[in-house]
Enzyme design. Structure first.
Site, short mmCIF file in Angstrom:
data_model
loop_
_atom_site.label_atom_id
_atom_site.label_comp_id
_atom_site.label_asym_id
_atom_site.label_seq_id
_atom_site.Cartn_x
_atom_site.Cartn_y
_atom_site.Cartn_z
N TYR A 259 -6.05 7.35 4.50
CA TYR A 259 -5.88 7.75 5.89
C TYR A 259 -4.78 8.80 5.97
O TYR A 259 -3.94 8.94 5.07
CB TYR A 259 -5.57 6.54 6.78
CG TYR A 259 -4.25 5.86 6.51
CD1 TYR A 259 -3.10 6.23 7.20
CD2 TYR A 259 -4.16 4.82 5.58
CE1 TYR A 259 -1.88 5.59 6.96
CE2 TYR A 259 -2.96 4.18 5.34
CZ TYR A 259 -1.82 4.58 6.03
OH TYR A 259 -0.62 3.96 5.78
N HIS B 213 0.86 -1.18 0.00
CA HIS B 213 0.00 0.00 0.00
C HIS B 213 0.90 1.23 0.00
O HIS B 213 2.09 1.15 0.28
CB HIS B 213 -0.96 -0.01 1.19
CG HIS B 213 -0.36 0.51 2.46
ND1 HIS B 213 0.68 -0.11 3.10
CD2 HIS B 213 -0.67 1.61 3.21
CE1 HIS B 213 0.99 0.56 4.20
NE2 HIS B 213 0.20 1.61 4.28
N ASP C 15 -17.75 -27.99 22.00
CA ASP C 15 -18.82 -28.88 22.44
C ASP C 15 -18.96 -29.95 21.38
O ASP C 15 -18.89 -29.68 20.19
CB ASP C 15 -20.12 -28.13 22.71
CG ASP C 15 -20.77 -27.59 21.45
OD1 ASP C 15 -20.04 -27.17 20.53
OD2 ASP C 15 -22.02 -27.55 21.39
#
Length: 858
Positions: free
Chosen positions: A288, A233, A591
Site C-alpha cells: 500500500y 509489517h 434463539d
C-alpha cells in the site's frame, strides 16, 4: 495537551492505553455524559509510542465484514469533524484506489463494489487503467487491469486524531495521565477493584484494556487469555522525488511536531504530512502507498509473518525507544519471502507500479506492529469472567472511531449502537473464543495466518487447512473419517460439510442439482444437494455435537429463564419451547429451544457456530445467585435423525413409543438405545420429521453406530452442514448470526409468534413497541431467484428493479433443492417485503431477478 501530572486515587472508569482506541473511547464516553474517566498510558501524549504513533493512517472503508465497513464509515465522519492542533480538519479525504494486476483481482474489485453498496459506502466505482492514472499519474498504467475507487476514503494521522479526541474528552471532564505504566489489575471476588500503576493504584468500577499489542501481556496477569497476536509489517518513505517536488511541505511549525519528533525522530517530518492524492493499494503484491509531501510512503505486508513474543515486547522508554517499532529487516523488502508470493520481491513490485520510486533511497524504514485476532476482527466487550473488565484490542485507526462509539453505547446503555442504529458485534465479542484459543501456540499460529492472508483473495467459505486443525473432535470423528467426511473447522470442531460416501446419490438426484462453475461453486460439492434431497425423501443422520448447549439449574431457574425468554417458559417436565433472548434494546440476542428436564433443571440449545460462546457468556452474566449455568456442549454428544423414515429407524432402537400421541412435537423423553442412555427430543432444524438425540459424550460414537445400523434397510445416510443449511433455509428456520441478530427485533425478524407479551423479559419495552409497529424499519423477506439454475452467496446488495439504491443485503443464501431455486433471506423496508414483490440481487457483476415469497417454502 493539558494532561494530569499525578495518578488520581479513584475513577469510575479507567482506560489503559491512550492510543487511537483509548482516546476514541474517552471521547465517546464523555460525550454520553460520563465525566469520571481516567486514561493512563506508559508513553507521552499524544505520541504514546504505540501503533497509533507510527501508523500511516490510511483509511480504506470497504471490507467484506460489515462491521469493519460500518466502523470505518463512522470513523471517517468523526475524524472529518475533528479539528487538529493546527486548526485544520483532521481527516484528509483524498479518496482511495485499489488496483488489480490480475483477472482474479478484478473480479475481487467487483465484489468490493457490491460490498460497498451493501454496507452503504458512498459512490463506489470501478476504474479503467487510464482512469486510475487520471487520479494517480505516477502509476504505470501498463501494470494494471483496472481499479476500485472509493472517493470518501482517505487518511488520518493517529497522533493528530488522538490529540483532538483527547482535548475534547478533557474539556468534558476526562483525565489523561501520561508516562505511567500499568502493572496490574486487581480483582476481588469476580469484580475489578483497582488498576495498579507504577505511580499508585486507582480504585475503579470499570477498566478497559486498550493496549493493543500489549493487551495479551496485561490479560495474562489476571488469567484472561486474550488471543491478541502482535505482528510486524514494514513501512518506509522514499527520499524526495523530483516528480513530486510541487508537493514538498515543511511541517516543522506544526503544533505537534516537537512532541512527535521526540518520540519518532526524523521521520516525524514525513509522517505528520498528510497525503495530497488518493491512497493506493496493490493487494496482488500486498503493498500500500500514500504520499508524504514530495515523498512516497510504501507499506508492505508482502513478507513472511513476523510474530514477536508478547512477553518480550518492550515498553516505551524515556530515551524514545518505541516498543511498537522494530528495526527494519531489509531482507523482507528486497527478497520474496511471502509464502503465497514467491516470485517477486516487494521492492520490485513497488518499482514496477510506481516507476518514480525505482532507485530512490528509502530514507525512513521501520517494522511497525499491529494486532491480529483469530478471525481478523476486533476483540472488544465485557469479559464474562470478571465484572467491570472490558477489552478493546486488535483495532486499527481505520475502525477505532466506530468501534469505540459502539462500545461506549454498550458500556453506558447496554446495546452497541452507531448513529444509524444498533450494530451486532457477535463476531467482535471477546467472549466468542473457546478455551483453546487462549493458548499462545494457537494465537501465534492463527495470528500469523491472518497476517499471511490479509490481502489474499479469500473465499467466504475458506477454512484453515493446515495450522491449528484437529483440535476438537466429536465422538463420531473416526466414523466420519471412515465415511469420507469433508471436514471443516468451526470453533475448533472438525465438522463434516459433506460425505464422499454419498457420492452415489449425485447420480440419483443429479437432475435436481444445478452445476455451479463460478465463485459460488468454490468449496461446494453437489453431494450437499444430494444429501439434502435424500433427507427430504428418506432419512439422514447429522452430527450436531458442536451446537452450544447449556444447563440452567436451581430453585429459581424457571423464574430466571422467564426473565430471559420472550416466550412463556411455564413448561411441564419434558416440555420444549422455542424462544428468543433479547437485549435491552429489543434486538434478538439468541434463539434457543428450552427443555425442562427436571423440576429445577433446564437444557438450552442454540447455535451461533463460531460465536455461540457469546450466548453462554450472556446467560451467565444475567444469572442471579443460586442459579447455576453450565456449558455442557463438550460433555454431551448430539445428533439428529431426520426424514420421512426417521420414525421407522428410531423405533427399532429406542425403547419409547414414537407415535404422535405418545411423543408429540416439541416434547422430550429419556430412554435407551440398546444400553446407551438417550434424551430424545422431537424437533428438527432440517424441518422434517425427526428426533434430536443427546447422550453423554462417551456414548456418542456407539449411539451413532446403533442408529446407522438400524437405518441400513431404509438407506440412512450421514449428512453434513452443507445439506443442513439448504434444508433449514427452505423451511424458513433462522440461523443466528446471519439472518437473525441483534440489529433486528422479533417482529422485524418474522418471529413475533415466539413472543408472549404477558410475560416480563429483558427488552420487553422495546419489543412491545415493535409489536405496535414502532421501531420496525425493516421486515424479513424470503426471496427466490427467478433463474432456477442460479446460486448466489451472502452479503450482496438487493435493489428494486432498475434502481441503484440498495434496499438491503443478502443475510444468508443457499440453494433449496426441494424448492428448486436459490433461497435468500434479507431485511427490507416493509413496502418491499410483501410476497410477490420483484427485486434484484447484484452478484459477481450480474443482477439476478428475484421474487419475495411466502415462507416457509417447504
Amino acid at each position: 495537551m493539558d494532561t494530569t501530572d499525578s495518578v488520581p486515587n479513584r475513577a469510575d472508569t479507567v482506560i489503559v492505553g491512550a492510543g487511537i482506541v483509548g482516546c476514541n473511547l474517552a471521547y465517546q464516553l464523555t460525550e454520553l455524559g460520563r465525566d469520571d474517566v481516567v486514561v493512563v498510558d506508559q508513553g507521552p501524549m499524544p505520541t504514546t509510542g504505540g501503533s497509533s504513533t507510527h501508523a500511516p493512517g490510511i483509511m480504506f472503508q470497504t471490507a467484506e465484514p460489515k462491521e469493519l465497513s460500518q466502523f470505518a464509515n463512522y470513523s471517517r465522519k468523526l475524524y472529518s469533524e475533528l479539528e487538529g492542533a493546527d486548526g485544520q480538519q483532521a481527516y484528509n479525504e483524498v479518496g482511495g484506489i485499489e488496483v488489480a494486476r490480475s483477472e482474479e483481482r478484478m473480479a475481487f474489485l467487483q465484489r468490493r463494489v457490491e460490498h460497498a453498496k451493501a454496507w452503504g459506502i458512498e459512490d463506489p466505482q470501478l476504474l479503467s487503467p487510464s482512469e486510475v492514472t487520471d487520479h494517480l499519474p505516477l502509476v504505470d498504467e501498463s501494470q494494471i487491469l483496472g481499479g476500485y475507487y472509493s472517493p470518501t476514503d482517505g487518511q488520518v494521522s493517529g497522533v493528530v486524531a488522538c490529540d483532538a479526541l483527547a482535548r475534547e474528552a478533557m474539556d468534558r471532564g476526562a483525565e489523561f495521565v501520561p508516562h505511567t505504566r500499568t502493572e496490574d489489575i486487581e480483582i476481588e471476588g469476580d469484580s475489578v477493584e483497582r488498576v495498579v500503576t507504577e505511580d499508585g493504584a486507582i480504585e475503579c468500577e470499570e477498566v478497559v484494556v486498550a493496549t493493543n499489542i500489549w493487551a495479551r501481556q496485561l490479560g495474562e496477569k489476571i488469567d484472561v487469555h486474550l488471543p491478541v497476536t502482535p505482528v510486524e509489517h514494514q513501512y518506509t518513505m522514499t527520499e524526495s522525488l523530483s516528480e513530486m517536488e510541487e508537493s514538498a511541505v515543511d511541517i516543522t511549525d506544526h503544533p505537534l511536531f516537537e512532541n512527535y519528533e521526540n518520540v519518532s525522530g526524523e521521520k516525524a517530518k514525513r509522517l505528520l504530512v498528510g497525503p495530497d492524492r488518493p491512497i493506493l493499494r496493490d493487494q496482488d503484491n500486498a503493498m500500500y502507498y500514500r504520499t508524504h509531501g514530495d515523498s512516497y510512503g510504501i507499506g508492505s505486508y508482502n513478507h513472511e509473518s513476523i510474530v514477536p513474543d508478547p512477553e518480550e515486547l518492550g515498553g516505551n522508554d524515556p530515551d524514545g525507544e518505541q516498543g511498537s517499532v522494530h528495526e527494519f529487516t531489509d531482507v523482507h523488502m528486497d527478497t520474496a519471502t511471502h509464502p503465497d508470493r514467491p516470485h517477486k520481491a516487494p521492492r520490485q513490485a513497488s518499482d514496477e507500479l510506481l516507476p518514480a520510486t525505482e532507485g530512490a533511497e528509502l530514507e525512513h524504514k521501520y517494522n511497525g506492529m499491529f494486532s491480529e485476532s483469530p478471525n481478523g476482527l476486533p476483540i472488544m466487550g465485557p469479559v464474562q469472567s470478571c465484572e467491570g473488565l472490558w477489552t478493546a484490542a486488535a483495532i486499527w485507526v481505520t475502525h477505532a472511531g466506530g468501534a469505540m462509539k459502539a462500545m461506549a453505547e454498550w458500556m453506558e446503555n447496554g446495546v452497541p449502537q452507531l448513529d444509524d442504529g444498533p450494530i451486532d458485534l457477535s463476531q467482535c465479542n471477546v467472549n466468542r473464543f473457546d478455551e483453546h484459543e487462549g493458548s499462545w501456540d494457537f494465537a501465534r499460529d492463527i495470528g500469523a495466518e491472518e497476517y499471511r492472508i490479509v490481502y489474499n483473495i479469500m473465499h467466504p467459505k475458506w477454512v484453515w487447512t493446515d495450522n491449528q486443525r484437529d483440535i476438537r473432535r466429536t465422538p463420531m470423528y473416526h466414523t466420519h473419517e471412515e465415511y469420507g467426511a469433508e471436514l471443516w473447522a468451526e470453533a475448533g470442531w472438525e465438522e463434516p460439510q459433506w460425505f464422499e460416501s454419498n457420492a452415489d446419490l449425485v447420480e440419483e438426484y443429479g437432475d435436481r442439482i444445478p452445476d455451479r462453475d463460478g465463485w459460488e461453486g468454490v468449496y461446494w460439492s453437489p453431494i450437499e444437494g444430494a444429501e439434502a434431497l435424500h433427507v427430504r425423501e428418506k432419512v439422514g443422520l447429522h452430527d450436531m455435537t458442536s451446537f452450544n448447549k447449556m444447563e440452567v439449574i436451581g430453585q429459581d431457574a424457571g423464574e430466571f429463564l422467564q426473565y430471559l425468554c420472550t416466550n412463556d417458559i411455564d413448561l411441564d417436565v419434558g416440555g420444549i419451547r422455542y424462544t428468543l433472548l433479547c437485549n435491552e434494546g429489543g434486538g434478538v440476542r439468541a434463539d434457543v429451544t428450552v427443555t425442562r428436564t427436571d423440576e429445577d433443571r433446564y437444557l438450552l440449545l442454540t447455535t451461533g457456530r463460531e460465536v455461540g460462546n457469546n450466548h453462554v457468556a450472556w446467560v451467565r452474566e444475567q444469572s442471579p445467585e443460586g442459579v447455576v449455568v453450565n456449558d455442557v456442549t463438550s460433555s454431551m454428544a448430539a445428533m439428529v435423525c431426520t426424514g420421512p423414515d426417521s420414525r421407522k429407524v428410531l423405533s427399532k432402537v429406542l425403547d419409547a413409543d414414537l407415535s404422535d400421541d405418545a411423543f408429540p412435537f416439541y416434547t422430550s423423553q429419556e430412554c435407551f438405545a440398546e444400553n446407551v442412555p438417550v434424551r430424545a427430543m422431537r424437533l428438527s432444524y432440517a424441518g422434517e420429521l425427526g428426533w434430536e438425540l443427546y447422550t453423554p459424550s462417551e456414548y456418542g460414537e456407539r449411539l451413532w453406530e446403533i442408529v446407522l445400523e438400524a437405518g441400513e434397510e431404509y438407506d440412512i445416510r450421514p449428512y453434513g452442514n452443507g445439506a443442513l443449511d439448504a434444508l433449514r433455509i427452505e423451511k424458513g428456520f433462522r440461523l443466528w448470526g446471519e439472518d437473525l441478530h441483534t440489529e433486528h427485533n422479533p417482529y422485524e425478524s418474522g418471529l413475533g409468534w415466539a413472543v408472549d407479551l404477558d410475560t416480563e423479559f429483558i427488552g420487553k419495552e422495546a419489543v412491545a413497541a415493535a409489536a405496535e409497529g414502532d421501531n420496525v424499519a425493516h421486515e424479513v423477506a424470503c426471496l427466490t431467484l427467478d433463474d432456477e439454475d442460479a446460486a448466489i452467496l451472502d452479503d450482496r446488495p438487493v435493489f428494486a428493479p432498475g434502481s441503484d439504491e440498495a434496499l438491503g443485503y443478502v443475510h444468508s443464501a443457499e440453494y433449496g433443492y426441494a424448492t428448486g431455486a436459490c433461497v435468500a433471506y434479507t431485511y427490507l423496508p416493509p413496502e418491499y417485503a410483501d410476497p410477490g414483490t420483484d427485486l434484484e440481487v447484484l452478484f459477481e457483476g450480474d443482477r439476478y431477478a428475484a421474487t419475495v415469497r411466502e415462507e416457509p417454502l417447504v
